[in-house]
Design a protein around this motif. Structure first.
Motif, PDB file in Angstrom:
ATOM      1  N   MET A  34      17.933  56.589  58.029  1.00 48.96           N
ATOM      2  CA  MET A  34      17.014  55.519  58.387  1.00 48.96           C
ATOM      3  C   MET A  34      16.302  54.933  57.172  1.00 48.96           C
ATOM      4  SD  MET A  34      15.427  57.062  61.904  1.00 48.96           S
ATOM      5  CE  MET A  34      14.483  55.588  62.259  1.00 48.96           C
ATOM      6  N   VAL A  35      16.143  55.733  56.089  1.00 46.24           N
ATOM      7  CA  VAL A  35      15.461  55.197  54.918  1.00 46.24           C
ATOM      8  C   VAL A  35      16.418  54.862  53.799  1.00 46.24           C
ATOM      9  CG1 VAL A  35      13.405  56.549  55.428  1.00 46.24           C
ATOM     10  CG2 VAL A  35      15.099  57.480  53.860  1.00 46.24           C
ATOM     11  N   ARG A  36      17.709  54.995  54.084  1.00 47.16           N
ATOM     12  CA  ARG A  36      18.704  54.784  53.042  1.00 47.16           C
ATOM     13  C   ARG A  36      18.808  53.304  52.677  1.00 47.16           C
ATOM     14  NH1 ARG A  36      24.046  58.237  53.764  1.00 47.16           N
ATOM     15  NH2 ARG A  36      24.468  58.666  51.582  1.00 47.16           N
ATOM     16  N   GLU A  37      18.945  53.034  51.376  1.00 48.28           N
ATOM     17  CA  GLU A  37      19.236  51.681  50.917  1.00 48.28           C
ATOM     18  C   GLU A  37      20.679  51.677  50.449  1.00 48.28           C
ATOM     19  OE1 GLU A  37      16.290  49.407  48.631  1.00 48.28           O
ATOM     20  OE2 GLU A  37      15.241  51.307  48.476  1.00 48.28           O
ATOM     21  N   TRP A  38      21.487  50.805  51.041  1.00 49.77           N
ATOM     22  CA  TRP A  38      22.924  50.834  50.763  1.00 49.77           C
ATOM     23  C   TRP A  38      23.274  49.907  49.605  1.00 49.77           C
ATOM     24  CZ3 TRP A  38      26.026  54.238  53.243  1.00 49.77           C
ATOM     25  CH2 TRP A  38      25.472  54.860  54.360  1.00 49.77           C
ATOM     26  N   LYS A  39      24.177  50.388  48.758  1.00 47.75           N
ATOM     27  CA  LYS A  39      24.657  49.536  47.682  1.00 47.75           C
ATOM     28  C   LYS A  39      25.548  48.440  48.261  1.00 47.75           C
ATOM     29  CE  LYS A  39      28.881  52.086  46.607  1.00 47.75           C
ATOM     30  NZ  LYS A  39      29.622  52.813  45.586  1.00 47.75           N
ATOM     31  N   PHE A  40      25.694  47.371  47.524  1.00 53.02           N
ATOM     32  CA  PHE A  40      26.592  46.309  47.954  1.00 53.02           C
ATOM     33  C   PHE A  40      28.018  46.843  47.951  1.00 53.02           C
ATOM     34  CE2 PHE A  40      26.285  41.895  48.987  1.00 53.02           C
ATOM     35  CZ  PHE A  40      27.563  41.419  48.860  1.00 53.02           C
ATOM     36  N   CYS A  41      28.864  46.340  48.829  1.00 52.94           N
ATOM     37  CA  CYS A  41      30.227  46.861  48.931  1.00 52.94           C
ATOM     38  C   CYS A  41      30.926  46.798  47.580  1.00 52.94           C
ATOM     39  CB  CYS A  41      31.028  46.073  49.957  1.00 52.94           C
ATOM     40  SG  CYS A  41      30.591  46.474  51.647  1.00 52.94           S
ATOM     41  N   SER A  42      31.465  47.917  47.157  1.00 53.82           N
ATOM     42  CA  SER A  42      32.102  47.947  45.842  1.00 53.82           C
ATOM     43  C   SER A  42      33.385  47.137  45.820  1.00 53.82           C
ATOM     44  CB  SER A  42      32.374  49.386  45.407  1.00 53.82           C
ATOM     45  OG  SER A  42      33.196  50.043  46.344  1.00 53.82           O
ATOM     46  N   CYS A  43      34.029  46.941  46.985  1.00 53.79           N
ATOM     47  CA  CYS A  43      35.241  46.117  46.977  1.00 53.79           C
ATOM     48  C   CYS A  43      34.904  44.687  46.582  1.00 53.79           C
ATOM     49  CB  CYS A  43      35.930  46.161  48.343  1.00 53.79           C
ATOM     50  SG  CYS A  43      35.029  45.359  49.677  1.00 53.79           S
ATOM     51  N   ASP A  44      33.740  44.181  46.996  1.00 53.29           N
ATOM     52  CA  ASP A  44      33.348  42.833  46.599  1.00 53.29           C
ATOM     53  C   ASP A  44      33.133  42.745  45.096  1.00 53.29           C
ATOM     54  OD1 ASP A  44      33.353  42.516  49.303  1.00 53.29           O
ATOM     55  OD2 ASP A  44      31.466  41.422  49.393  1.00 53.29           O
ATOM     56  N   ARG A  45      32.535  43.773  44.528  1.00 58.85           N
ATOM     57  CA  ARG A  45      32.260  43.756  43.088  1.00 58.85           C
ATOM     58  C   ARG A  45      33.551  43.754  42.273  1.00 58.85           C
ATOM     59  NH1 ARG A  45      26.971  44.546  41.944  1.00 58.85           N
ATOM     60  NH2 ARG A  45      25.644  45.468  43.547  1.00 58.85           N
ATOM     61  N   ILE A  46      34.472  44.647  42.604  1.00 64.85           N
ATOM     62  CA  ILE A  46      35.707  44.724  41.823  1.00 64.85           C
ATOM     63  C   ILE A  46      36.550  43.471  42.028  1.00 64.85           C
ATOM     64  CG2 ILE A  46      36.895  46.056  43.624  1.00 64.85           C
ATOM     65  CD1 ILE A  46      37.526  46.174  39.810  1.00 64.85           C
ATOM     66  N   LEU A  47      36.587  42.942  43.243  1.00 59.86           N
ATOM     67  CA  LEU A  47      37.375  41.724  43.476  1.00 59.86           C
ATOM     68  C   LEU A  47      36.763  40.537  42.756  1.00 59.86           C
ATOM     69  CD1 LEU A  47      38.385  42.058  47.235  1.00 59.86           C
ATOM     70  CD2 LEU A  47      39.693  42.636  45.200  1.00 59.86           C
ATOM     71  N   TYR A  48      35.432  40.473  42.680  1.00 62.95           N
ATOM     72  CA  TYR A  48      34.790  39.394  41.934  1.00 62.95           C
ATOM     73  C   TYR A  48      35.216  39.446  40.466  1.00 62.95           C
ATOM     74  CZ  TYR A  48      31.251  36.718  39.459  1.00 62.95           C
ATOM     75  OH  TYR A  48      30.624  35.829  38.626  1.00 62.95           O
ATOM     76  N   LEU A  49      35.199  40.631  39.874  1.00 61.63           N
ATOM     77  CA  LEU A  49      35.566  40.767  38.464  1.00 61.63           C
ATOM     78  C   LEU A  49      37.040  40.431  38.229  1.00 61.63           C
ATOM     79  CD1 LEU A  49      33.675  44.087  37.678  1.00 61.63           C
ATOM     80  CD2 LEU A  49      33.062  41.808  36.877  1.00 61.63           C
ATOM     81  N   LEU A  50      37.897  40.797  39.176  1.00 63.57           N
ATOM     82  CA  LEU A  50      39.320  40.529  39.019  1.00 63.57           C
ATOM     83  C   LEU A  50      39.663  39.065  39.238  1.00 63.57           C
ATOM     84  CD1 LEU A  50      40.777  43.639  40.887  1.00 63.57           C
ATOM     85  CD2 LEU A  50      40.800  43.230  38.421  1.00 63.57           C
ATOM     86  N   LEU A  51      38.887  38.381  40.077  1.00 62.54           N
ATOM     87  CA  LEU A  51      39.209  37.003  40.443  1.00 62.54           C
ATOM     88  C   LEU A  51      38.426  35.956  39.659  1.00 62.54           C
ATOM     89  CD1 LEU A  51      39.392  37.409  44.326  1.00 62.54           C
ATOM     90  CD2 LEU A  51      41.304  36.871  42.798  1.00 62.54           C
ATOM     91  N   SER A  52      37.402  36.361  38.943  1.00 68.80           N
ATOM     92  CA  SER A  52      36.575  35.393  38.228  1.00 68.80           C
ATOM     93  C   SER A  52      37.397  34.660  37.187  1.00 68.80           C
ATOM     94  CB  SER A  52      35.390  36.092  37.549  1.00 68.80           C
ATOM     95  OG  SER A  52      34.649  35.149  36.805  1.00 68.80           O
ATOM     96  N   GLN A  53      37.282  33.343  37.171  1.00 71.76           N
ATOM     97  CA  GLN A  53      38.021  32.521  36.213  1.00 71.76           C
ATOM     98  C   GLN A  53      37.186  32.184  34.985  1.00 71.76           C
ATOM     99  OE1 GLN A  53      39.460  29.088  38.298  1.00 71.76           O
ATOM    100  NE2 GLN A  53      40.725  30.260  39.697  1.00 71.76           N
ATOM    101  N   ARG A  54      35.973  32.720  34.942  1.00 70.62           N
ATOM    102  CA  ARG A  54      35.111  32.417  33.803  1.00 70.62           C
ATOM    103  C   ARG A  54      35.111  33.576  32.815  1.00 70.62           C
ATOM    104  NH1 ARG A  54      30.152  31.124  37.650  1.00 70.62           N
ATOM    105  NH2 ARG A  54      31.336  32.668  38.825  1.00 70.62           N
ATOM    106  N   ASP A  55      34.986  33.262  31.524  1.00 69.34           N
ATOM    107  CA  ASP A  55      34.920  34.297  30.504  1.00 69.34           C
ATOM    108  C   ASP A  55      33.538  34.932  30.502  1.00 69.34           C
ATOM    109  OD1 ASP A  55      37.498  33.755  29.710  1.00 69.34           O
ATOM    110  OD2 ASP A  55      36.861  32.252  28.241  1.00 69.34           O
ATOM    111  N   GLY A  56      33.479  36.166  30.033  1.00 72.21           N
ATOM    112  CA  GLY A  56      32.194  36.814  29.834  1.00 72.21           C
ATOM    113  C   GLY A  56      31.609  37.466  31.057  1.00 72.21           C
TER     114      GLY A  56
END
Length: 481
Positions: free
Chosen positions: A232-254
């Motif tokens: 009930m008091v847990r704070e959940w991290k954002f889904c890690s699949c979204d994070r890794i897919l963002y990094l793999l799909l990002s078309q911007r450098d840096g």
């Protein structure tokens, strides 16, 4: 699904997204699978958890204790593969803003849905071939499971729109380009017989992923209600699949991920290895996420493919799980199991060990250098040199005398570091006093037990038990495991 006009140019098209997945998850015309033995369920559970919706967890108490239905639907397909799990992750993309299937691939307004295919049939009943080419497979989304491709395409309860997917859920590159097809999905009732919750990935969720801070679980162990209170008091991290897919799909450098631990955990989706810290650190340092991950996966499948060519008949490429834990976890395991803690002993440094002394096969079948190095460093720091050398000799004996026989029987790849790890576990369990003389005398028993460990994880049913499938060219068996 839609995105503002001024940001649409930064969003990859459906074809570009599926091209990225194909480059990571395919190997020529081969059909690939990830193998999990009956005691490795947690690895699949961790993969499935990456697709859970954090908002559902925060707002709906029924989801606070892990909803197992998506996982269970995949795991129970072991009945077709001799009690072991053979599955492969692919992604369906749905486009709802076009009326022509030819335009769906170029859309920048999409949602991504994870689907697992599981092996059901093999195309031969003699035991020589273990290929699922042209055979039925089971397809499992977050809504349901179907035992063949045509039924999945016709009746899936994925959202309404054009479903763009690799044919039969198998990523293939034709002249370097991913092979795709589109099917229209009519709106259906998702509330009936749903096997899991709706968790899709959109351009909006990917864009939000790097901006959302990570959180760690807050656990209150003080009273009998601690379990419920902790959820009930847990704070959940954002889904890690979204994070890794963002990094793999990002078309911007840096674009940079600063959290190596989180990236390492999410890489399990692609690597089938529980410890990916070194790979994550390299990806962060170079900021070439797709290239570095792609190189790692290609190396693994190339090695499996080279071995498969030596088998008479046709086989799928099967990647076994790498369960070697992190260096920290290994050190805890060694210090707990050994009696050497606190004693002054002569130790050998890893750099002083010449791997050429243990034969070419020993080195050739090292598949994950991080896992192998972690094992070597932990042994050097916690074992007497004579014990360390004995364990390496036992590993050499297994690699040279038993591994080839098992490969021909099981038709899946297992590495030097996995063998080394299992030998260590067997010694700790059976010879906890680490008496070198006893271990030498019982070396045949140790190698026999390790052989049995691998042999019992065979995913292929005995040929005499196979039944002809009425829907495809293949054969199947339903086990009681």
């Amino acid at each position: 699904m839609s995105a503002p006009e001024d940001t649409k140019s930064l969003i990859p098209t459906v074809r570009e997204v599926q091209q990225m997945f194909a480059e990571l998850l395919s190997h020529g015309d081969d059909i690939t699978w990830d193998l999990l033995s009956s005691n490795q369920a947690e690895i699949l559970r961790k993969k499935v958890e990456d697709f859970e919706d954090p908002e559902e967890k925060k707002t709906n108490l029924s989801y606070l204790i892990y909803n197992p239905k998506f996982f269970d639907s995949i795991w129970k397909q072991r009945k077709f593969t001799n009690g072991q799990s053979l599955s492969a992750l692919f992604f369906v993309m749905v486009v709802d803003n076009v009326s022509d299937p030819k335009l769906a691939e170029q859309s920048r307004s999409w949602s991504i849905h994870p689907v697992f295919r599981c092996r059901r049939c093999v195309d031969d009943n003699t035991g020589r071939n273990c290929s699922s080419e042209d055979c039925c497979m089971v397809y499992i989304s977050q809504y349901e499971a179907f035992e063949d491709w045509n039924t999945f395409v016709k009746y899936t309860r994925l959202p309404k729109g054009y479903m763009v997917t690799p044919y039969r859920g198998i990523y293939k590159l034709i002249d370097g380009q991913v092979e795709l097809e589109a099917h229209y999905i009519w709106e259906r009732n998702k509330s009936i017989y749903a096997t899991g919750k709706d968790r899709c990935i959109t351009p909006d969720s990917l864009a939000a992923a790097p901006k959302c801070p990570s959180h760690t679980p807050i656990i209150d162990p003080k009273n009998t209600f601690s379990l419920i209170r902790s959820f009930m008091v847990r704070e959940w991290k954002f889904c890690s699949c979204d994070r890794i897919l963002y990094l793999l799909l990002s078309q911007r450098d840096g674009e940079k991920s600063s959290d190596a631990s989180e990236l390492s955990d999410s890489l399990l989706l692609f690597t089938h290895t529980i410890n990916n810290r070194r790979l994550a650190l390299e990806m962060i340092k170079e900021q070439k996420y797709h290239n570095i991950l792609g190189h790692e996966l290609k190396m693994v499948y190339n090695q499996i493919s080279e071995e498969a060519k030596r088998i008479e008949g046709k086989v799928d490429l099967i990647r076994s799980a790498n369960e070697v834990p992190s260096k920290k976890e290994l050190d805890i395991m060694f210090r707990t199991k050994t009696k050497l803690k606190g004693l002054l002993i002569d130790r050998v440094r890893k750099e002083e060990i010449n791997l050429e002394d243990y034969g070419s096969a020993f080195q050739k079948h090292i598949l994950n250098n991080e896992s192998f190095d972690n094992l070597m460093y932990s042994m050097c720091e916690n074992l007497e040199p004579e014990m360390l050398m004995l364990i390496l000799k036992l590993t050499q004996t297994f690699v040279e005398n038993t591994r080839e026989e098992l490969w021909q029987l099981l038709k899946y790849h297992f590495s030097t570091e996995t063998i080394l790890y299992q030998i260590i576990l067997c010694i700790f369990k059976r010879h906890s006093d680490l008496n070198i003389k006893d271990i030498e005398e019982q070396s045949s028993d140790i190698l026999r037990r390790v052989r049995y460990y691998f042999a019992q994880s065979c995913p292929n049913s005995p040929p005499d038990l196979l039944t002809k499938c009425t829907k495809c060219v293949g054969y199947y068996h339903i086990s009681k495991n």
